[in-house]
Scaffold this motif. Structure first.
Motif, short mmCIF file in Angstrom:
data_model
loop_
_atom_site.label_atom_id
_atom_site.label_comp_id
_atom_site.label_asym_id
_atom_site.label_seq_id
_atom_site.Cartn_x
_atom_site.Cartn_y
_atom_site.Cartn_z
N LEU A 61 0.83 -1.20 0.00
CA LEU A 61 0.00 0.00 0.00
C LEU A 61 0.87 1.25 0.00
O LEU A 61 0.53 2.26 -0.63
N TYR A 62 1.98 1.19 0.71
CA TYR A 62 2.91 2.32 0.75
C TYR A 62 3.46 2.61 -0.65
O TYR A 62 3.50 3.78 -1.09
N ASN A 63 3.85 1.57 -1.37
CA ASN A 63 4.42 1.78 -2.69
C ASN A 63 3.36 2.26 -3.69
O ASN A 63 3.61 3.16 -4.51
N ILE A 64 2.15 1.69 -3.61
CA ILE A 64 1.07 2.11 -4.51
C ILE A 64 0.65 3.54 -4.21
O ILE A 64 0.38 4.34 -5.13
N GLY A 65 0.59 3.89 -2.92
CA GLY A 65 0.23 5.25 -2.55
C GLY A 65 1.20 6.29 -3.08
O GLY A 65 0.81 7.37 -3.55
N LEU A 66 2.50 5.97 -3.02
CA LEU A 66 3.49 6.90 -3.54
C LEU A 66 3.40 7.03 -5.06
O LEU A 66 3.66 8.09 -5.62
N LEU A 67 3.02 5.95 -5.74
CA LEU A 67 2.81 6.04 -7.18
C LEU A 67 1.66 6.97 -7.52
O LEU A 67 1.68 7.67 -8.53
N CYS A 68 0.63 6.99 -6.66
CA CYS A 68 -0.51 7.87 -6.91
C CYS A 68 -0.16 9.34 -6.73
O CYS A 68 -0.86 10.22 -7.25
N ILE A 69 0.91 9.64 -6.00
CA ILE A 69 1.31 11.03 -5.78
C ILE A 69 2.13 11.56 -6.95
O ILE A 69 2.31 12.77 -7.10
N VAL A 70 2.65 10.67 -7.81
CA VAL A 70 3.53 11.09 -8.90
C VAL A 70 2.89 12.14 -9.80
O VAL A 70 3.55 13.13 -10.15
N PRO A 71 1.62 11.99 -10.25
CA PRO A 71 1.05 13.05 -11.10
C PRO A 71 1.04 14.42 -10.43
O PRO A 71 1.31 15.44 -11.09
N SER A 72 0.76 14.47 -9.14
CA SER A 72 0.78 15.75 -8.43
C SER A 72 2.19 16.33 -8.38
O SER A 72 2.38 17.54 -8.55
N CYS A 73 3.20 15.45 -8.16
CA CYS A 73 4.58 15.91 -8.16
C CYS A 73 4.98 16.45 -9.53
O CYS A 73 5.69 17.46 -9.64
N TRP A 74 4.50 15.77 -10.58
CA TRP A 74 4.82 16.22 -11.94
C TRP A 74 4.23 17.61 -12.21
O TRP A 74 4.90 18.48 -12.77
N ARG A 75 2.98 17.81 -11.81
CA ARG A 75 2.35 19.13 -12.01
C ARG A 75 3.06 20.20 -11.18
O ARG A 75 3.19 21.35 -11.62
N PHE A 76 3.51 19.82 -10.02
CA PHE A 76 4.22 20.77 -9.17
C PHE A 76 5.53 21.21 -9.80
O PHE A 76 5.90 22.38 -9.78
N ILE A 77 6.27 20.24 -10.40
CA ILE A 77 7.52 20.58 -11.07
C ILE A 77 7.25 21.48 -12.27
O ILE A 77 7.99 22.44 -12.53
N GLU A 78 6.18 21.20 -13.00
CA GLU A 78 5.83 22.04 -14.15
C GLU A 78 5.50 23.46 -13.71
O GLU A 78 5.84 24.44 -14.39
N SER A 79 4.83 23.60 -12.55
CA SER A 79 4.50 24.94 -12.07
C SER A 79 5.76 25.72 -11.67
O SER A 79 5.83 26.94 -11.85
N LEU A 80 6.76 24.99 -11.13
CA LEU A 80 8.01 25.66 -10.76
C LEU A 80 8.86 26.02 -11.98
O LEU A 80 9.78 26.82 -11.87
N SER A 81 8.58 25.39 -13.12
CA SER A 81 9.38 25.67 -14.31
C SER A 81 9.03 27.00 -14.95
O SER A 81 9.71 27.44 -15.88
N GLU A 82 7.94 27.65 -14.52
CA GLU A 82 7.59 28.94 -15.08
C GLU A 82 8.63 29.99 -14.71
O GLU A 82 9.19 29.98 -13.62
N LYS A 83 8.88 30.93 -15.63
CA LYS A 83 9.89 31.96 -15.43
C LYS A 83 9.35 33.05 -14.51
O LYS A 83 8.77 34.04 -14.96
#
Length: 558
Positions: free
Chosen positions: A427-449
């Motif tokens: 469950l721990y590993n599956i739960g962390l996989l579910c957070i990946v899309p949110s982490c990806w969007r967060f990185i994209e938001s930080l990439s703005e100039k």
């Protein structure tokens, strides 16, 4: 309570990523209300001083590692867990699980030695709890790495740490032909049949076999250790009345050989040698033998060897009396003569059925004993509901074994924790996989100039001077600073200075400070005057170095 605690730690900057990467970026304002998601991001998203492309690559590598854990590590750990607890299956391919099942019977009966119990506990947790914690810690560690190379190297290093003890166990130099393992299995088989703890306690013997304590003590010459007597065992082993024909033949041959020759080779021909495996153990055995002979001590030398640990129970004279103390069934009650005059089992016995209140000995109708899946679920319920823990405690208190009582206080809790982690690791590993899309969007938001709010350029935190940093983080000034402060200016200055980031940022800081001063002092835009008049004292302190007379400083700035 847990979420509130984590949120408080995040607000105080005590969580990873909360101090240098705030969630107040312009591209992520929609998630400001999702406090729980923000905390999980700070804990489990890729952090570090790396650009956005590198973070995205690292995130993809981490996803690959997590998928590998799902399809390989978790199934392998599940199979190992079943084998270790003794419910892996039956057949030649499951010999390890069968041995572990036998070992669990000895543990449940509390019939092992303390050294065995400690060794079994160590083996159990090294193959279960240690492995789960190792992989869980590795996932958390690689999530905080900013380099794909570090992620791969950490994953490979974990495989080495995980398998190093298993590879050492396969070494043949210290245990050729698995002699220690075979001897240990033989001892476990003996312990699963003979209840040695019962054979040396009058109270336990009375409760187990239905005889009074007075009767068993009388048959054992009032010896509180009952059938466990090393001195009597030595006497009975040389008594002709308790030897069979082959033992008598060997004895007379040995006596005859002593008269013919006194050499050690002749003596060893008819003497059962003590077997001590391994060169270090042999030296230690000789040392113990010398010490006991010099000081005339009884150190249990026979018990030092693998095959002589239970020789103190060879008290044949007492066994002959003890075996016939309980009531013996009459043959007439078990057999009858049929019409042909042939003895057959009495038909009255067909009416006797196996009942829980009067069970047949060694009769089991529980299908979970042969179905690995049912056996696992039954074991999980037994441990997770603390039934096993209470059973261990009650048994040790009943047997008045207070050393083991303290041992099981710790071991029982660790066993419960192991079963919790075994269920929680997937469950721990599956739960962390579910957070990946949110982490990806967060990185994209930080990439703005942008430098407003987070002061990041390409996911990297940028810091100038206390005054400039304080002004940039003051949200009401954002509309006025939008055109004056941007990351493109930083990139250009860094390139103009031969990609020397330190020199480039220093020049940018001077330019930013000049632009901010012009913005404040020009007075051309009347909308900025109320904002400047309400500047927080923290900003004034950063720019003037003093917090005294904060309103007067605001008035002077106006």
């Amino acid at each position: 309570l847990l979420w509130n605690t984590l949120y408080s730690l995040q607000e105080e900057g005590l969580l990873p990523g909360s101090a240098d990467e705030s969630e107040r970026s312009r591209g992520d304002t929609a998630d400001e209300d999702y406090t729980h998601l923000v905390i999980l991001r700070n804990l489990f998203c890729v952090t570090g001083n790396a650009n956005c492309i590198l973070r995205m690559m690292t995130t993809l590598i981490i996803v690959c590692v997590q998928i590998l854990y799902l399809v390989k590590v978790i199934p392998d750990s599940e199979v190992m867990f079943r084998n270790v607890i003794g419910v892996g299956g039956f057949g030649e391919e499951y010999s390890f699980a069968r041995i572990k099942a036998l070992r669990s019977i000895v543990t449940d009966r509390n019939n092992d030695r303390m050294s065995q119990a400690i060794g079994n506990m160590w083996d159990f947790y090294m193959n279960t709890l240690y492995v789960y914690f190792l992989f869980m810690l590795n996932i958390f560690n690689i999530l905080n790495q900013a380099s794909p190379t570090d992620v791969v190297l950490n994953a490979l290093a974990l495989e080495f740490v995980f398998k190093i003890d298993e590879e050492y166990a396969k070494s043949v130099w210290w245990d050729p032909n698995k002699r220690w393992l075979k001897a240990g299995i033989i001892e476990v088989a003996m312990q699963s049949t003979l209840r040695f703890r019962v054979l040396r306690s009058a109270r336990l013997f009375s409760d187990h076999f239905g005889v009074t304590e007075e009767e068993i003590l009388l048959a054992c010459d009032d010896d509180v250790n009952l059938l466990n007597n090393e001195e009597l065992s030595s006497e009975d082993c040389i008594n002709f009345d308790y030897k069979d024909d082959s033992q008598l033949f060997e004895y007379f041959c040995m006596e005859k050989s002593r008269k013919v020759s006194k050499t050690a080779e002749v003596k060893d021909e008819f003497t059962k040698l003590k077997r001590v495996f391994g060169a270090p153990e042999q030296r230690l055995f000789r040392l113990v033998t010398c010490v006991s002979s010099v000081f005339r001590l009884s150190l249990g030398i026979d018990g030092f060897c693998v095959f002589n640990r239970h020789c103190a129970y060879r008290t044949w004279s007492r066994w002959k009396r003890v075996l016939f103390i309980p009531a013996i069934p009459e043959l007439d009650d078990l057999f009858e003569i049929n019409a042909d005059g042939v003895p057959i089992i009495s038909k009255l016995l067909e009416k006797v059925k196996h009942k829980p209140e009067k069970p047949f000995y060694n009769f089991q109708n529980d299908t979970s004993l042969v179905d690995p899946q049912k056996a696992l679920r039954k074991r999980q319920r037994h441990v997770l509901s603390f039934q096993a823990y209470r059973g261990y405690i009650r048994k040790n208190l009943y047997e008045r074994d207070f050393d083991r009582f303290l041992f099981w206080l710790l071991n029982g809790f660790l066993e419960w924790l192991t079963f919790i982690v075994q269920v929680g690791f997937p469950l721990y590993n599956i739960g962390l996989l579910c957070i990946v899309p949110s982490c990806w969007r967060f990185i994209e938001s930080l990439s703005e100039k942008t430098l407003i709010g987070d002061q990041t350029c390409d996911c990297k935190p940028v810091s100038f001077s206390p005054c400039v940093d304080a002004v940039l983080q003051y949200d009401p000034l954002e509309p006025f600073l939008q055109d004056e402060v941007n990351c493109t200016f930083i990139d250009e200055e860094i390139r103009n200075n031969g990609f020397d980031a330190e020199v480039g940022i220093q020049k940018v800081a001077i330019a930013f400070r000049t632009n901010i001063q012009k913005l404040f002092l020009a007075g051309e835009n009347p909308e900025i005057l109320p904002i400047v008049s309400e500047l927080p004292c923290e900003v004034m302190e950063a720019c003037s170095g003093s917090r005294q007379n904060c309103p007067n400083q605001q008035q002077s700035l106006l």
